[in-house]
Design a protein around this motif. Structure first.
Motif, PDB file in Angstrom:
ATOM      1  N   LYS A 200      -5.509  -4.271  -3.188  1.00 46.21           N
ATOM      2  CA  LYS A 200      -6.354  -4.836  -4.232  1.00 46.21           C
ATOM      3  C   LYS A 200      -7.681  -5.231  -3.612  1.00 46.21           C
ATOM      4  N   PRO A 201      -8.791  -4.683  -4.059  1.00 48.37           N
ATOM      5  CA  PRO A 201     -10.083  -4.990  -3.443  1.00 48.37           C
ATOM      6  C   PRO A 201     -10.445  -6.466  -3.581  1.00 48.37           C
ATOM      7  N   LEU A 202     -11.229  -6.952  -2.634  1.00 45.81           N
ATOM      8  CA  LEU A 202     -11.667  -8.337  -2.657  1.00 45.81           C
ATOM      9  C   LEU A 202     -12.421  -8.664  -3.940  1.00 45.81           C
ATOM     10  N   PHE A 203     -13.123  -7.668  -4.484  1.00 47.54           N
ATOM     11  CA  PHE A 203     -13.889  -7.854  -5.716  1.00 47.54           C
ATOM     12  C   PHE A 203     -13.001  -8.346  -6.857  1.00 47.54           C
ATOM     13  N   TYR A 204     -11.709  -7.926  -6.848  1.00 46.08           N
ATOM     14  CA  TYR A 204     -10.779  -8.314  -7.918  1.00 46.08           C
ATOM     15  C   TYR A 204      -9.777  -9.380  -7.472  1.00 46.08           C
ATOM     16  N   ALA A 205      -9.972  -9.951  -6.293  1.00 45.09           N
ATOM     17  CA  ALA A 205      -8.964 -10.837  -5.705  1.00 45.09           C
ATOM     18  C   ALA A 205      -8.647 -12.042  -6.579  1.00 45.09           C
ATOM     19  N   LEU A 206      -9.625 -12.598  -7.250  1.00 48.60           N
ATOM     20  CA  LEU A 206      -9.419 -13.808  -8.044  1.00 48.60           C
ATOM     21  C   LEU A 206      -9.301 -13.514  -9.536  1.00 48.60           C
ATOM     22  N   THR A 207      -9.038 -12.279  -9.871  1.00 48.52           N
ATOM     23  CA  THR A 207      -8.898 -11.895 -11.278  1.00 48.52           C
ATOM     24  C   THR A 207      -7.468 -11.427 -11.540  1.00 48.52           C
ATOM     25  N   HIS A 208      -7.185 -11.169 -12.798  1.00 48.79           N
ATOM     26  CA  HIS A 208      -5.869 -10.643 -13.176  1.00 48.79           C
ATOM     27  C   HIS A 208      -5.890  -9.116 -13.280  1.00 48.79           C
ATOM     28  N   GLU A 209      -6.991  -8.505 -12.859  1.00 50.33           N
ATOM     29  CA  GLU A 209      -7.085  -7.049 -12.899  1.00 50.33           C
ATOM     30  C   GLU A 209      -6.052  -6.440 -11.942  1.00 50.33           C
ATOM     31  N   SER A 210      -5.499  -5.319 -12.354  1.00 52.33           N
ATOM     32  CA  SER A 210      -4.506  -4.639 -11.512  1.00 52.33           C
ATOM     33  C   SER A 210      -5.118  -3.473 -10.735  1.00 52.33           C
ATOM     34  N   GLU A 211      -6.448  -3.408 -10.704  1.00 53.76           N
ATOM     35  CA  GLU A 211      -7.135  -2.297 -10.041  1.00 53.76           C
ATOM     36  C   GLU A 211      -6.784  -2.244  -8.555  1.00 53.76           C
ATOM     37  N   LYS A 212      -6.415  -1.044  -8.095  1.00 57.57           N
ATOM     38  CA  LYS A 212      -6.068  -0.845  -6.688  1.00 57.57           C
ATOM     39  C   LYS A 212      -6.988   0.216  -6.071  1.00 57.57           C
ATOM     40  N   THR A 213      -7.170   0.114  -4.773  1.00 63.91           N
ATOM     41  CA  THR A 213      -7.925   1.110  -4.014  1.00 63.91           C
ATOM     42  C   THR A 213      -6.966   1.864  -3.104  1.00 63.91           C
ATOM     43  N   PHE A 214      -7.108   3.180  -3.065  1.00 58.33           N
ATOM     44  CA  PHE A 214      -6.277   4.042  -2.225  1.00 58.33           C
ATOM     45  C   PHE A 214      -7.148   4.635  -1.124  1.00 58.33           C
ATOM     46  N   ILE A 215      -6.652   4.609   0.110  1.00 60.44           N
ATOM     47  CA  ILE A 215      -7.371   5.232   1.218  1.00 60.44           C
ATOM     48  C   ILE A 215      -6.377   5.931   2.138  1.00 60.44           C
ATOM     49  N   LYS A 216      -6.769   7.070   2.649  1.00 65.55           N
ATOM     50  CA  LYS A 216      -5.890   7.878   3.499  1.00 65.55           C
ATOM     51  C   LYS A 216      -6.683   8.391   4.697  1.00 65.55           C
ATOM     52  N   LEU A 217      -6.075   8.274   5.876  1.00 64.96           N
ATOM     53  CA  LEU A 217      -6.668   8.775   7.115  1.00 64.96           C
ATOM     54  C   LEU A 217      -5.861   9.968   7.615  1.00 64.96           C
ATOM     55  N   VAL A 218      -6.565  11.032   7.976  1.00 62.38           N
ATOM     56  CA  VAL A 218      -5.951  12.199   8.608  1.00 62.38           C
ATOM     57  C   VAL A 218      -6.364  12.173  10.075  1.00 62.38           C
ATOM     58  N   VAL A 219      -5.378  12.105  10.978  1.00 63.23           N
ATOM     59  CA  VAL A 219      -5.650  11.817  12.385  1.00 63.23           C
ATOM     60  C   VAL A 219      -5.019  12.890  13.279  1.00 63.23           C
ATOM     61  N   GLU A 220      -5.741  13.305  14.308  1.00 65.72           N
ATOM     62  CA  GLU A 220      -5.166  14.184  15.338  1.00 65.72           C
ATOM     63  C   GLU A 220      -4.369  13.302  16.288  1.00 65.72           C
ATOM     64  N   GLY A 221      -3.073  13.518  16.353  1.00 65.04           N
ATOM     65  CA  GLY A 221      -2.158  12.572  16.967  1.00 65.04           C
ATOM     66  C   GLY A 221      -2.371  12.306  18.441  1.00 65.04           C
ATOM     67  N   GLN A 222      -2.727  13.316  19.221  1.00 70.53           N
ATOM     68  CA  GLN A 222      -2.833  13.139  20.667  1.00 70.53           C
ATOM     69  C   GLN A 222      -4.051  12.306  21.062  1.00 70.53           C
ATOM     70  N   THR A 223      -5.176  12.569  20.425  1.00 74.69           N
ATOM     71  CA  THR A 223      -6.408  11.832  20.758  1.00 74.69           C
ATOM     72  C   THR A 223      -6.669  10.681  19.806  1.00 74.69           C
ATOM     73  N   GLU A 224      -5.948  10.643  18.668  1.00 70.30           N
ATOM     74  CA  GLU A 224      -6.155   9.682  17.584  1.00 70.30           C
ATOM     75  C   GLU A 224      -7.545   9.805  16.960  1.00 70.30           C
ATOM     76  N   ARG A 225      -8.202  10.954  17.166  1.00 70.68           N
ATOM     77  CA  ARG A 225      -9.493  11.168  16.518  1.00 70.68           C
ATOM     78  C   ARG A 225      -9.279  11.363  15.023  1.00 70.68           C
ATOM     79  N   VAL A 226     -10.083  10.689  14.212  1.00 72.82           N
ATOM     80  CA  VAL A 226      -9.961  10.784  12.759  1.00 72.82           C
ATOM     81  C   VAL A 226     -10.625  12.081  12.303  1.00 72.82           C
ATOM     82  N   LEU A 227      -9.848  12.918  11.620  1.00 73.54           N
ATOM     83  CA  LEU A 227     -10.334  14.218  11.162  1.00 73.54           C
ATOM     84  C   LEU A 227     -10.842  14.169   9.729  1.00 73.54           C
TER      85      LEU A 227
END
Length: 294
Positions: free
Chosen positions: A225-252
């Motif tokens: 839940k984003p900070l913008f909605y933290a004190l409200t009754h809104e159910s808005e959610k933010t989704f984020i996904k990271l794709v990572v090369e496992g050996q170096t942990e570099r974000v692709l």
């Protein structure tokens, strides 16, 4: 397609329709659907692919579709329009057998298969080569097969985005008139999808990363839940996904759905260009969930 109109014709309608059908499932169709819905119009999307936004990360596409459904935008995936029948002031859309539905709408907007209109230019006679997708073939310096003619923007076979076309123009001017030849770098270009809420992406999708790096790829996701909605009754959610090369942990790649996603991804793109790793973006102790291969 009979009775279908373009988006330009849609803007010229003299009366706001109650129900519009959109044929297409790419980012132009999706952002148009969201805008029409916010004007109070019922929207139905007819998409021939398994999911909307098929060229984007699969989880991001599913997240966008879930938000659309919660906003009462219906989507008919794996569907095509067999034919359109006009009846009085309405249009009946008969869909393919997999979705044996008949939609009755006020207007049908065709928003797919956008290609450059080169049909009447007789380019082949002038010695220009084109691609199978009816685009002008250019090299890395935007030069066509005629050495004194250059092509940039939507007429070419490259990314069809306004900021990209502007950057191509700058590179062309520097190369031809500024004695500073350099080619465009199309890697790690941040892309915003003007859905409601926004979606944005930069770098590789999970599928692209696994194709190149195989089983070493690891993915992480978080929904909060984003900070913008933290004190409200809104159910808005933010989704984020990271794709990572496992050996170096570099974000692709990073993919996001939520308010201000485009601005956040714009900044993350700079970090990825500098070689950011998972540890740079996700401090120790941050609750992210590993994602199984899809």
């Amino acid at each position: 397609m009979d009775y279908a109109i373009t988006v330009k014709e849609m803007f010229c309608l003299k009366k706001q329709p109650q129900h519009i059908a959109i044929i297409g499932g790419d980012y132009i169709a999706i952002k148009t659907a969201g805008s029409l819905k916010n004007l109070g119009i019922q929207v139905s999307i007819i998409n021939e692919n398994e999911t909307i936004l098929k060229d984007y990360d699969a989880e991001m596409s599913l997240s966008v579709q879930a938000r659309m459904m919660s906003n009462n935008i219906e989507s008919f995936n794996n569907s095509q329009v067999k034919f359109i029948e006009k009846k009085a002031n309405k249009f009946n859309l008969y869909l393919t057998e997999e979705n044996q539905n008949c939609l009755t709408v006020d207007n049908v907007v065709y928003l797919k298969d956008y290609t450059p209109n080169l049909s009447h230019l007789s380019l082949e006679k002038a010695g220009f080569e084109t691609t199978q997708s009816s685009a002008i073939l250019v090299d890395e310096y935007s030069k066509t097969t005629k050495s004194n003619v250059f092509g940039i923007g939507d007429c070419t076979n490259r990314m069809k985005l306004t900021p990209v076309a502007i950057a191509e123009a700058n590179a062309f001017v520097d190369t031809v008139f500024g004695a500073n030849p350099h080619a465009m770098n199309y890697e790690l270009i941040p892309i915003a999808v003007s859905t409601i809420p926004e979606a944005a992406t930069v770098g590789m999708t999970e599928a692209q990363a696994r194709e190149k790096f195989g089983e070493s790829v690891q993915c992480y996701r978080h929904e909060f839940k984003p900070l913008f909605y933290a004190l409200t009754h809104e159910s808005e959610k933010t989704f984020i996904k990271l794709v990572v090369e496992g050996q170096t942990e570099r974000v692709l790649g990073v993919h996001m759905v939520g308010e201000f996603a485009s601005e956040i991804i714009q900044n993350i793109a700079l970090a990825l260009k500098l070689g950011a790793t998972k540890r740079d973006l996700v401090p120790e102790g941050t609750p992210v969930l590993p994602v199984e291969a899809t």
